[in-house]
Scaffold this motif. Structure first.
Motif, PDB file in Angstrom:
ATOM      1  N   LEU A 284      10.692  28.518  49.264  1.00  0.00           N
ATOM      2  CA  LEU A 284       9.601  27.635  48.860  1.00  0.00           C
ATOM      3  C   LEU A 284       9.767  26.316  49.598  1.00  0.00           C
ATOM      4  CD1 LEU A 284       9.295  28.065  44.952  1.00  0.00           C
ATOM      5  CD2 LEU A 284       7.658  28.781  46.685  1.00  0.00           C
ATOM      6  N   THR A 285       8.702  25.853  50.210  1.00  0.00           N
ATOM      7  CA  THR A 285       8.781  24.606  50.967  1.00  0.00           C
ATOM      8  C   THR A 285       8.521  23.381  50.108  1.00  0.00           C
ATOM      9  OG1 THR A 285       6.448  24.770  51.587  1.00  0.00           O
ATOM     10  CG2 THR A 285       8.056  25.767  53.084  1.00  0.00           C
ATOM     11  N   ASP A 286       7.921  23.573  48.948  1.00  0.00           N
ATOM     12  CA  ASP A 286       7.593  22.447  48.071  1.00  0.00           C
ATOM     13  C   ASP A 286       8.505  22.433  46.850  1.00  0.00           C
ATOM     14  OD1 ASP A 286       5.444  21.626  49.675  1.00  0.00           O
ATOM     15  OD2 ASP A 286       4.136  23.140  48.741  1.00  0.00           O
ATOM     16  N   ILE A 287       8.737  21.243  46.323  1.00  0.00           N
ATOM     17  CA  ILE A 287       9.524  21.105  45.097  1.00  0.00           C
ATOM     18  C   ILE A 287       8.760  21.815  43.977  1.00  0.00           C
ATOM     19  CG2 ILE A 287      10.382  19.439  43.404  1.00  0.00           C
ATOM     20  CD1 ILE A 287      10.679  17.471  45.803  1.00  0.00           C
ATOM     21  N   PRO A 288       9.370  22.825  43.345  1.00  0.00           N
ATOM     22  CA  PRO A 288       8.604  23.710  42.460  1.00  0.00           C
ATOM     23  C   PRO A 288       8.203  23.108  41.113  1.00  0.00           C
ATOM     24  CG  PRO A 288      10.904  24.380  42.505  1.00  0.00           C
ATOM     25  CD  PRO A 288      10.756  23.305  43.528  1.00  0.00           C
ATOM     26  N   TYR A 289       8.977  22.163  40.590  1.00  0.00           N
ATOM     27  CA  TYR A 289       8.665  21.599  39.266  1.00  0.00           C
ATOM     28  C   TYR A 289       8.786  20.080  39.326  1.00  0.00           C
ATOM     29  CZ  TYR A 289       9.111  26.384  37.486  1.00  0.00           C
ATOM     30  OH  TYR A 289       8.948  27.721  37.273  1.00  0.00           O
ATOM     31  N   ASN A 290       8.168  19.439  38.342  1.00  0.00           N
ATOM     32  CA  ASN A 290       8.166  17.979  38.271  1.00  0.00           C
ATOM     33  C   ASN A 290       9.335  17.405  37.487  1.00  0.00           C
ATOM     34  OD1 ASN A 290       6.479  16.400  39.667  1.00  0.00           O
ATOM     35  ND2 ASN A 290       4.868  16.265  38.108  1.00  0.00           N
ATOM     36  N   ASP A 291      10.284  18.225  37.081  1.00  0.00           N
ATOM     37  CA  ASP A 291      11.393  17.757  36.258  1.00  0.00           C
ATOM     38  C   ASP A 291      12.249  16.753  37.014  1.00  0.00           C
ATOM     39  OD1 ASP A 291      10.770  19.275  34.026  1.00  0.00           O
ATOM     40  OD2 ASP A 291      11.912  21.006  34.727  1.00  0.00           O
ATOM     41  N   SER A 292      12.903  15.898  36.257  1.00  0.00           N
ATOM     42  CA  SER A 292      13.794  14.906  36.865  1.00  0.00           C
ATOM     43  C   SER A 292      15.005  15.620  37.474  1.00  0.00           C
ATOM     44  CB  SER A 292      14.277  13.909  35.806  1.00  0.00           C
ATOM     45  OG  SER A 292      15.170  14.536  34.905  1.00  0.00           O
ATOM     46  N   PRO A 293      15.656  14.991  38.463  1.00  0.00           N
ATOM     47  CA  PRO A 293      16.826  15.622  39.081  1.00  0.00           C
ATOM     48  C   PRO A 293      17.950  15.886  38.077  1.00  0.00           C
ATOM     49  CG  PRO A 293      16.555  13.347  39.833  1.00  0.00           C
ATOM     50  CD  PRO A 293      15.304  13.723  39.137  1.00  0.00           C
ATOM     51  N   ALA A 294      18.093  15.055  37.047  1.00  0.00           N
ATOM     52  CA  ALA A 294      19.130  15.279  36.035  1.00  0.00           C
ATOM     53  C   ALA A 294      18.860  16.564  35.262  1.00  0.00           C
ATOM     54  CB  ALA A 294      19.209  14.093  35.070  1.00  0.00           C
ATOM     55  N   VAL A 295      17.591  16.814  34.933  1.00  0.00           N
ATOM     56  CA  VAL A 295      17.218  18.038  34.219  1.00  0.00           C
ATOM     57  C   VAL A 295      17.436  19.259  35.108  1.00  0.00           C
ATOM     58  CG1 VAL A 295      15.290  19.310  33.209  1.00  0.00           C
ATOM     59  CG2 VAL A 295      15.613  16.885  32.671  1.00  0.00           C
ATOM     60  N   VAL A 296      17.019  19.149  36.377  1.00  0.00           N
ATOM     61  CA  VAL A 296      17.199  20.260  37.312  1.00  0.00           C
ATOM     62  C   VAL A 296      18.681  20.602  37.454  1.00  0.00           C
ATOM     63  CG1 VAL A 296      16.907  20.997  39.710  1.00  0.00           C
ATOM     64  CG2 VAL A 296      15.088  19.731  38.555  1.00  0.00           C
ATOM     65  N   ASN A 297      19.513  19.591  37.560  1.00  0.00           N
ATOM     66  CA  ASN A 297      20.953  19.822  37.657  1.00  0.00           C
ATOM     67  C   ASN A 297      21.480  20.561  36.430  1.00  0.00           C
ATOM     68  OD1 ASN A 297      23.751  18.383  36.649  1.00  0.00           O
ATOM     69  ND2 ASN A 297      23.826  18.975  38.803  1.00  0.00           N
ATOM     70  N   ALA A 298      21.063  20.133  35.254  1.00  0.00           N
ATOM     71  CA  ALA A 298      21.570  20.728  34.016  1.00  0.00           C
ATOM     72  C   ALA A 298      21.123  22.170  33.836  1.00  0.00           C
ATOM     73  CB  ALA A 298      21.121  19.893  32.816  1.00  0.00           C
ATOM     74  N   LEU A 299      19.877  22.469  34.221  1.00  0.00           N
ATOM     75  CA  LEU A 299      19.325  23.796  33.937  1.00  0.00           C
ATOM     76  C   LEU A 299      19.631  24.827  35.011  1.00  0.00           C
ATOM     77  CD1 LEU A 299      15.826  22.910  32.454  1.00  0.00           C
ATOM     78  CD2 LEU A 299      18.009  23.243  31.276  1.00  0.00           C
ATOM     79  N   THR A 300      20.112  24.395  36.168  1.00  0.00           N
ATOM     80  CA  THR A 300      20.340  25.364  37.255  1.00  0.00           C
ATOM     81  C   THR A 300      21.804  25.573  37.590  1.00  0.00           C
ATOM     82  OG1 THR A 300      20.107  23.631  38.943  1.00  0.00           O
ATOM     83  CG2 THR A 300      18.115  24.856  38.337  1.00  0.00           C
ATOM     84  N   ASN A 301      22.733  24.777  37.018  1.00  0.00           N
ATOM     85  CA  ASN A 301      24.136  25.015  37.358  1.00  0.00           C
ATOM     86  C   ASN A 301      24.701  26.167  36.527  1.00  0.00           C
ATOM     87  OD1 ASN A 301      25.788  24.018  35.007  1.00  0.00           O
ATOM     88  ND2 ASN A 301      24.715  22.115  35.460  1.00  0.00           N
ATOM     89  N   LYS A 302      25.917  26.575  36.840  1.00  0.00           N
ATOM     90  CA  LYS A 302      26.487  27.781  36.227  1.00  0.00           C
ATOM     91  C   LYS A 302      26.774  27.615  34.743  1.00  0.00           C
ATOM     92  CE  LYS A 302      28.437  29.748  40.437  1.00  0.00           C
ATOM     93  NZ  LYS A 302      29.652  30.215  41.142  1.00  0.00           N
ATOM     94  N   GLU A 303      26.980  26.368  34.301  1.00  0.00           N
ATOM     95  CA  GLU A 303      27.103  26.101  32.866  1.00  0.00           C
ATOM     96  C   GLU A 303      25.760  25.551  32.403  1.00  0.00           C
ATOM     97  OE1 GLU A 303      29.365  26.839  30.845  1.00  0.00           O
ATOM     98  OE2 GLU A 303      31.217  27.116  31.995  1.00  0.00           O
ATOM     99  N   CYS A 304      24.836  26.450  32.167  1.00  0.00           N
ATOM    100  CA  CYS A 304      23.458  26.025  31.876  1.00  0.00           C
ATOM    101  C   CYS A 304      23.426  25.057  30.702  1.00  0.00           C
ATOM    102  CB  CYS A 304      22.589  27.244  31.560  1.00  0.00           C
ATOM    103  SG  CYS A 304      20.848  26.831  31.350  1.00  0.00           S
ATOM    104  N   GLY A 305      22.817  23.881  30.929  1.00  0.00           N
ATOM    105  CA  GLY A 305      22.745  22.849  29.914  1.00  0.00           C
ATOM    106  C   GLY A 305      23.764  21.750  30.086  1.00  0.00           C
ATOM    107  N   ASP A 306      24.799  22.004  30.907  1.00  0.00           N
ATOM    108  CA  ASP A 306      25.803  20.967  31.172  1.00  0.00           C
ATOM    109  C   ASP A 306      25.352  20.082  32.331  1.00  0.00           C
ATOM    110  OD1 ASP A 306      27.321  21.916  29.162  1.00  0.00           O
ATOM    111  OD2 ASP A 306      28.996  22.592  30.388  1.00  0.00           O
TER     112      ASP A 306
END
Length: 604
Positions: A284-306
């Motif tokens: 995907l060439t475009d940023i897929p969601y409008n979430d803040s970078p802090a939220v993206v970090n928390a929801l996509t790392n291996k400890e989901c939510g951390d």
């Protein structure tokens, strides 16, 4: 001052003492490969014993020794020792528990050359008196063919025990039974083969009860005025029941080990497998969601939510991109920032954790230099423990401001993760206890239990440290969410895709760097950005008109990573910071203690 004469005397006396003691101590070692033991019980109670021990000697030794326990009126007589192929001197010493037989070994007739790196057969022959017990109802031989005071294992032991009457009127027990390789009964002998006898303080006992009529006299036997047959049979039954109970317990432990080993696999297949979503493309060439970078970090790392330190750094870059922080200059050695107070005067658009980050940086403003904030200065002067405490508080604010719990629950099912955690805790505790049980209880299932328990213990330790995504799973919505961010990540990490499908504008690279940092791939994206910019003919003014482009191109963000990754690591303790028995003579013997025999030995 020391008198030199006394020093000389001390050296001479010490040397003489060491020379005198040297022959006593051995630097060699040994193992026992074979033992052949013959005992013939005569009809007057005398036990004629011949024991041949094969010593595999490594290094140089003075000789071998053998201890023979004695109690009450027990004694030995006519002791002789032979060592085929070697010369010997025999030394017998009485001790508080019996006799110690020392056999000094030599290669030569003059007895000047010690034995080294050799296989030596030592045969002990003696008569044992008062070992056989005569009760009112029966006679008993309770003999330890191997004792509990050896520090070497025995590969093979052959035993022949001959009694003065037929075996078909006798009753016998071999204790413990689980080391018996084979047994054979002839007309008046019990022939037994043992293997792999461990040096674990265990007596290897043979016990036979027989009619008193087998004996013509009791001159060399121990006469005990009591009935013993029923007591002995009951004791042996109790002993065997204990062994069976132990074996059953060990079997149950083994089964429990195997269940707990398999349990995480079951949990994974039930809760940990992800939904499959087919995307039309692999990028995907475009940023897929409008979430803040802090939220993206928390929801996509291996400890989901951390929330990781990458979220903190991505938020800082986002504040620069949005104009709340200015970059004065940046390179790989330092990044100097300044709060844009013109814009920060109206900070209503900022969330609490964003305000908190700016206020944290303001603590390091240089009042003598235009309130500049140097990350190099921050790195060198901030206390890592203070930063870690602040970062923990900051992540709590992120969770509260972004309603992170609700967002996590919406995309991630952590039930399998908690089941996995519970399984790992049970595995660690049970595995440790089962290992101890294997060594303490022993018996036939000891080795399988120890092996399975070690596997369980190690597996559980690994599972305890595994990220939540391995046993938890994303919902369908969560799979789509994480999947799209991974497609975007594929794009910004792959220069061939960037070259084929370039961004719509140069300015978008600022956002790319923000979310690349949140996704943990900023360094590879920075390299791709530099490659891409080298293909463009941008003026310096145009290039540096976008704040984050200069940070990425001049590698200033590497200094940022170095600063906060360093502060997020607790210093080690050595860093510059201060962070701070034998059966009772004259009565019925206990099982495993033996009426006589046993003992131990070794080399010296």
């Amino acid at each position: 001052m020391f008198n030199k004469k006394y020093v000389k005397y001390f050296i001479v006396l010490s040397t003489i003492l060491l020379m005198m003691l040297a022959p006593i101590y051995s630097l060699g070692d040994y193992s026992i490969t074979n033992v052949n033991e013959d005992m013939t019980v005569l009809d007057d109670g005398t036990a004629q014993i011949t024991q041949t021990i094969t010593y595999n000697i490594t290094g140089e030794i003075n000789g071998v020794y053998r201890t023979i326990p004695l109690s009450g009126n027990q004694s030995i007589e006519n002791l002789t020792v032979t060592t085929p192929g070697y010369y010997n001197e025999l030394e017998v010493q009485n001790t508080s528990t019996g006799q110690e037989v020392k056999v000094w070994l030599y290669k030569d007739k003059e007895k000047t050359q010690k034995v080294s790196d050799a296989i030596v057969n030592v045969t002990y022959h003696y008569n044992f008196l008062k070992g056989v017990k005569i009760y009112n109802d029966i006679a008993e031989v309770q003999y330890n063919v191997w004792g509990d005071s050896w520090d070497s294992e025995v590969d093979n032991l052959h035993s022949t025990l001959t009694i003065p009457g037929p075996m078909n009127e006798a009753q016998y027990w071999l204790n413990p039974p689980d080391i018996v390789k084979s047994q054979k009964v002839t007309s008046n002998s019990l022939i037994t083969e043992y293997e792999n006898i461990a040096s674990d303080n265990t007596n290897v006992e043979q016990r036979i009860i027989m009619p008193k009529s087998y004996f013509k006299s009791y001159d060399n036997a121990d006469v005990i005025n009591k009935d013993a047959k029923e007591i002995i049979i009951a004791d042996e039954k109790k002993y065997q029941d204990g062994i069976n109970n132990t074996n059953n317990a060990m079997l149950l432990i083994l089964i429990a080990d195997l269940i707990l080993i398999i349990l995480p696999i079951i949990i994974y297949f039930k809760y940990g497998r992800e939904h499959k979503i087919n995307f039309e493309t692999n990028y995907l060439t475009d940023i897929p969601y409008n979430d803040s970078p802090a939220v993206v970090n928390a929801l996509t790392n291996k400890e989901c939510g951390d929330i990781t330190i990458d979220a903190f750094q991505a938020t800082l870059l986002n504040l620069i991109d949005r104009g709340y922080l200015k970059i004065i200059y940046s390179n790989e050695k330092d990044m100097v920032l300044k709060v844009n107070y013109d814009k920060y005067a109206d900070n209503t658009e900022l969330l609490g954790y964003e305000n908190s980050l700016i206020n944290y940086l303001r603590e390091f403003e240089d009042e003598d230099n235009n309130d500049y904030i140097s990350l190099e200065y921050l790195k060198d002067n901030e206390d890592p423990q203070h930063f870690i405490k602040y970062f923990k508080s900051w992540t709590s604010t992120v969770r509260e401001n972004e309603k992170l719990y609700e967002k996590t629950v919406k995309i991630f099912n952590d039930k399998g993760y908690w089941y996995g955690e519970l399984a790992s805790i049970l595995g660690i505790i049970f595995g440790f206890l089962a290992i101890c049980a294997g060594f303490i209880l022993g018996r036939i299932y000891a080795l399988p239990v120890i092996i399975a328990s070690v596997i369980l213990f190690v597996e559980s330790l690994i599972i305890a440290r595994m990220p939540s995504v391995y046993f938890g799973s994303y919902t369908i919505e969560g799979c789509e969410y994480v999947g799209k961010w991974n497609l975007f990540k594929n794009y910004i990490k792959d220069y061939s895709l960037i070259k084929e499908y370039p961004p719509q504008s140069v300015q978008i690279w600022g956002k790319y760097l923000v979310y690349a940092t949140a996704l943990g791939c900023a360094e590879s994206v920075e390299k791709n950005m530099r490659k891409y910019f080298n293909t463009l003919n941008l003026s310096e003014d145009e290039f540096y008109s976008y704040p984050l482009l200069g940070v990425g191109y001049d590698m200033g963000f590497l200094m940022m990573f170095s600063t906060f990754n360093h502060l997020n690591t607790i210093p080690t303790a050595n860093s510059d910071n201060d962070f701070g028995d034998l059966g009772s003579f004259g009565d019925i013997g206990d099982i495993g203690g033996g009426g006589f025999g046993g003992g131990g030995g070794g080399v010296f």
